[in-house]
Scaffold this motif. Structure first.
Motif, PDB file in Angstrom:
ATOM      1  N   MET A   1       0.841  -1.181   0.000  1.00 47.17           N
ATOM      2  CA  MET A   1       0.000   0.000   0.000  1.00 47.17           C
ATOM      3  C   MET A   1       0.887   1.246   0.000  1.00 47.17           C
ATOM      4  N   GLN A   2       0.538   2.224  -0.781  1.00 49.82           N
ATOM      5  CA  GLN A   2       1.327   3.447  -0.908  1.00 49.82           C
ATOM      6  C   GLN A   2       1.159   4.325   0.319  1.00 49.82           C
ATOM      7  N   ASN A   3       2.284   4.858   0.793  1.00 44.64           N
ATOM      8  CA  ASN A   3       2.260   5.819   1.885  1.00 44.64           C
ATOM      9  C   ASN A   3       1.655   7.112   1.335  1.00 44.64           C
ATOM     10  N   ASP A   4       0.725   7.700   2.080  1.00 47.40           N
ATOM     11  CA  ASP A   4       0.077   8.921   1.608  1.00 47.40           C
ATOM     12  C   ASP A   4       1.073  10.012   1.273  1.00 47.40           C
ATOM     13  N   SER A   5       2.138  10.133   2.055  1.00 46.05           N
ATOM     14  CA  SER A   5       3.084  11.217   1.793  1.00 46.05           C
ATOM     15  C   SER A   5       3.735  11.068   0.423  1.00 46.05           C
ATOM     16  N   ASP A   6       3.769   9.869  -0.128  1.00 46.57           N
ATOM     17  CA  ASP A   6       4.345   9.661  -1.463  1.00 46.57           C
ATOM     18  C   ASP A   6       3.520  10.325  -2.565  1.00 46.57           C
ATOM     19  N   ARG A   7       2.286  10.672  -2.279  1.00 41.96           N
ATOM     20  CA  ARG A   7       1.425  11.321  -3.273  1.00 41.96           C
ATOM     21  C   ARG A   7       1.176  12.794  -2.952  1.00 41.96           C
ATOM     22  N   PHE A   8       1.887  13.313  -1.960  1.00 43.43           N
ATOM     23  CA  PHE A   8       1.778  14.721  -1.559  1.00 43.43           C
ATOM     24  C   PHE A   8       2.962  15.480  -2.140  1.00 43.43           C
ATOM     25  N   PHE A   9       2.727  16.232  -3.209  1.00 37.46           N
ATOM     26  CA  PHE A   9       3.796  16.925  -3.930  1.00 37.46           C
ATOM     27  C   PHE A   9       3.812  18.407  -3.587  1.00 37.46           C
ATOM     28  N   VAL A  10       4.959  18.883  -3.114  1.00 43.00           N
ATOM     29  CA  VAL A  10       5.119  20.284  -2.734  1.00 43.00           C
ATOM     30  C   VAL A  10       5.726  21.073  -3.881  1.00 43.00           C
ATOM     31  N   LEU A  11       5.180  22.272  -4.093  1.00 41.40           N
ATOM     32  CA  LEU A  11       5.777  23.280  -4.965  1.00 41.40           C
ATOM     33  C   LEU A  11       6.189  24.413  -4.048  1.00 41.40           C
ATOM     34  N   THR A  12       7.474  24.720  -4.022  1.00 36.57           N
ATOM     35  CA  THR A  12       7.980  25.770  -3.150  1.00 36.57           C
ATOM     36  C   THR A  12       8.872  26.720  -3.933  1.00 36.57           C
ATOM     37  N   GLY A  13       9.431  27.689  -3.239  1.00 40.19           N
ATOM     38  CA  GLY A  13      10.297  28.684  -3.856  1.00 40.19           C
ATOM     39  C   GLY A  13       9.969  30.053  -3.308  1.00 40.19           C
ATOM     40  N   GLY A  14      10.576  31.046  -3.871  1.00 39.72           N
ATOM     41  CA  GLY A  14      10.323  32.418  -3.431  1.00 39.72           C
ATOM     42  C   GLY A  14       9.011  32.950  -3.967  1.00 39.72           C
ATOM     43  N   PRO A  15       8.549  34.048  -3.393  1.00 40.40           N
ATOM     44  CA  PRO A  15       7.320  34.664  -3.902  1.00 40.40           C
ATOM     45  C   PRO A  15       7.506  35.187  -5.326  1.00 40.40           C
ATOM     46  N   GLY A  16       6.420  35.187  -6.084  1.00 37.69           N
ATOM     47  CA  GLY A  16       6.444  35.756  -7.422  1.00 37.69           C
ATOM     48  C   GLY A  16       7.148  34.909  -8.458  1.00 37.69           C
ATOM     49  N   SER A  17       7.240  33.592  -8.208  1.00 36.24           N
ATOM     50  CA  SER A  17       7.927  32.709  -9.150  1.00 36.24           C
ATOM     51  C   SER A  17       6.968  31.804  -9.914  1.00 36.24           C
ATOM     52  N   GLY A  18       5.665  32.046  -9.781  1.00 33.58           N
ATOM     53  CA  GLY A  18       4.669  31.325 -10.568  1.00 33.58           C
ATOM     54  C   GLY A  18       4.063  30.098  -9.913  1.00 33.58           C
ATOM     55  N   LYS A  19       4.323  29.882  -8.639  1.00 33.60           N
ATOM     56  CA  LYS A  19       3.808  28.692  -7.955  1.00 33.60           C
ATOM     57  C   LYS A  19       2.281  28.653  -7.914  1.00 33.60           C
ATOM     58  N   THR A  20       1.675  29.740  -7.492  1.00 32.14           N
ATOM     59  CA  THR A  20       0.221  29.756  -7.326  1.00 32.14           C
ATOM     60  C   THR A  20      -0.483  29.606  -8.664  1.00 32.14           C
ATOM     61  N   THR A  21       0.036  30.216  -9.703  1.00 32.08           N
ATOM     62  CA  THR A  21      -0.524  30.050 -11.050  1.00 32.08           C
ATOM     63  C   THR A  21      -0.434  28.585 -11.476  1.00 32.08           C
ATOM     64  N   LEU A  22       0.673  27.951 -11.164  1.00 31.69           N
ATOM     65  CA  LEU A  22       0.868  26.539 -11.503  1.00 31.69           C
ATOM     66  C   LEU A  22      -0.091  25.651 -10.705  1.00 31.69           C
ATOM     67  N   ILE A  23      -0.237  25.926  -9.426  1.00 33.97           N
ATOM     68  CA  ILE A  23      -1.177  25.160  -8.595  1.00 33.97           C
ATOM     69  C   ILE A  23      -2.595  25.294  -9.149  1.00 33.97           C
ATOM     70  N   GLU A  24      -2.964  26.500  -9.543  1.00 33.48           N
ATOM     71  CA  GLU A  24      -4.300  26.724 -10.105  1.00 33.48           C
ATOM     72  C   GLU A  24      -4.477  25.938 -11.410  1.00 33.48           C
ATOM     73  N   ALA A  25      -3.450  25.878 -12.237  1.00 35.90           N
ATOM     74  CA  ALA A  25      -3.523  25.109 -13.484  1.00 35.90           C
ATOM     75  C   ALA A  25      -3.675  23.611 -13.184  1.00 35.90           C
ATOM     76  N   LEU A  26      -2.995  23.133 -12.169  1.00 40.56           N
ATOM     77  CA  LEU A  26      -3.133  21.716 -11.781  1.00 40.56           C
ATOM     78  C   LEU A  26      -4.547  21.447 -11.257  1.00 40.56           C
ATOM     79  N   ARG A  27      -5.089  22.390 -10.491  1.00 44.42           N
ATOM     80  CA  ARG A  27      -6.460  22.246  -9.995  1.00 44.42           C
ATOM     81  C   ARG A  27      -7.445  22.220 -11.161  1.00 44.42           C
ATOM     82  N   GLN A  28      -7.238  23.125 -12.136  1.00 49.97           N
ATOM     83  CA  GLN A  28      -8.105  23.175 -13.315  1.00 49.97           C
ATOM     84  C   GLN A  28      -8.019  21.886 -14.121  1.00 49.97           C
TER      85      GLN A  28
END
Length: 184
Positions: A1-28
């Motif tokens: 059985m897969q550990n849940d954390s193996d499917r939890f992918f973090v996007l990090t970095g400094g502000p203003g580097s496009g993370k939130t736009t990318l997260i929104e595209a993944l949600r869409q």
């Protein structure tokens, strides 16, 4: 059985580097996502006249960020398939270090206990898209230092940092899906 954390992918970095736009595209695209703590906390604190703002009480702001990230981590267990996080618990430590504030033992314990997939996507500083606004008051210099600070924390915690390409959001989505293999 897969550990849940193996499917939890973090996007990090400094502000203003496009993370939130990318997260929104993944949600869409149909994937489960967890929103960034910082902007949410700022909006809530401004609405209630609260003190937990990065320009007022940085330590309290970091504490609320950590709490938000732990709540997001727990909520992600109810989702099926991969979950993409706009930052994770280690980001609170990176923020405290950036601000030259003490890092409480409980923050380190949280970052070691509540794990994500080993590969963490990091958005490099991208001056061409960086913009300040009412919630993002950092300068590009502070954004670059934030990138370096969070990168250091994730590396110390044993995560493998995968730099995102400086490319249009569609290309970044393809890059992440190619690297992780999930499909909505």
């Amino acid at each position: 059985m897969q550990n849940d954390s193996d499917r939890f992918f973090v996007l990090t970095g400094g502000p203003g580097s496009g993370k939130t736009t990318l997260i929104e595209a993944l949600r869409q695209a149909g994937f489960a996502t967890a929103p960034e703590a910082g902007r949410g906390i700022i909006r809530h604190q401004v609405a209630i006249g609260g003190p937990a703002l990065p320009w007022h009480d940085r330590a309290l702001f970091a504490e609320l960020m950590l709490s938000w990230e732990l709540r997001s981590w727990h909520a992600a267990h109810a989702e099926r398939g991969p979950v993409f996080f706009d930052r994770g618990a280690p980001d609170a430590i990176g923020y405290l270090r950036l601000c030259s504030l003490p890092v409480p033992d409980h923050a380190i314990s949280a970052a070691k206990t509540f794990r994500y997939a080993r590969r963490v996507f990091i958005a490099p500083p991208w001056p061409e898209i960086f913009a300040q606004d009412e919630e993002r008051r950092q300068t590009i210099d502070e954004a670059m230092r934030t990138h370096d600070s969070v990168a250091g924390v994730y590396a110390e915690l044993g995560y493998e940092l995968v730099p995102l390409p400086l490319a249009p959001v569609e290309e970044r989505v393809r890059f992440i899906l190619d690297e992780t293999g999930p499909r909505a």
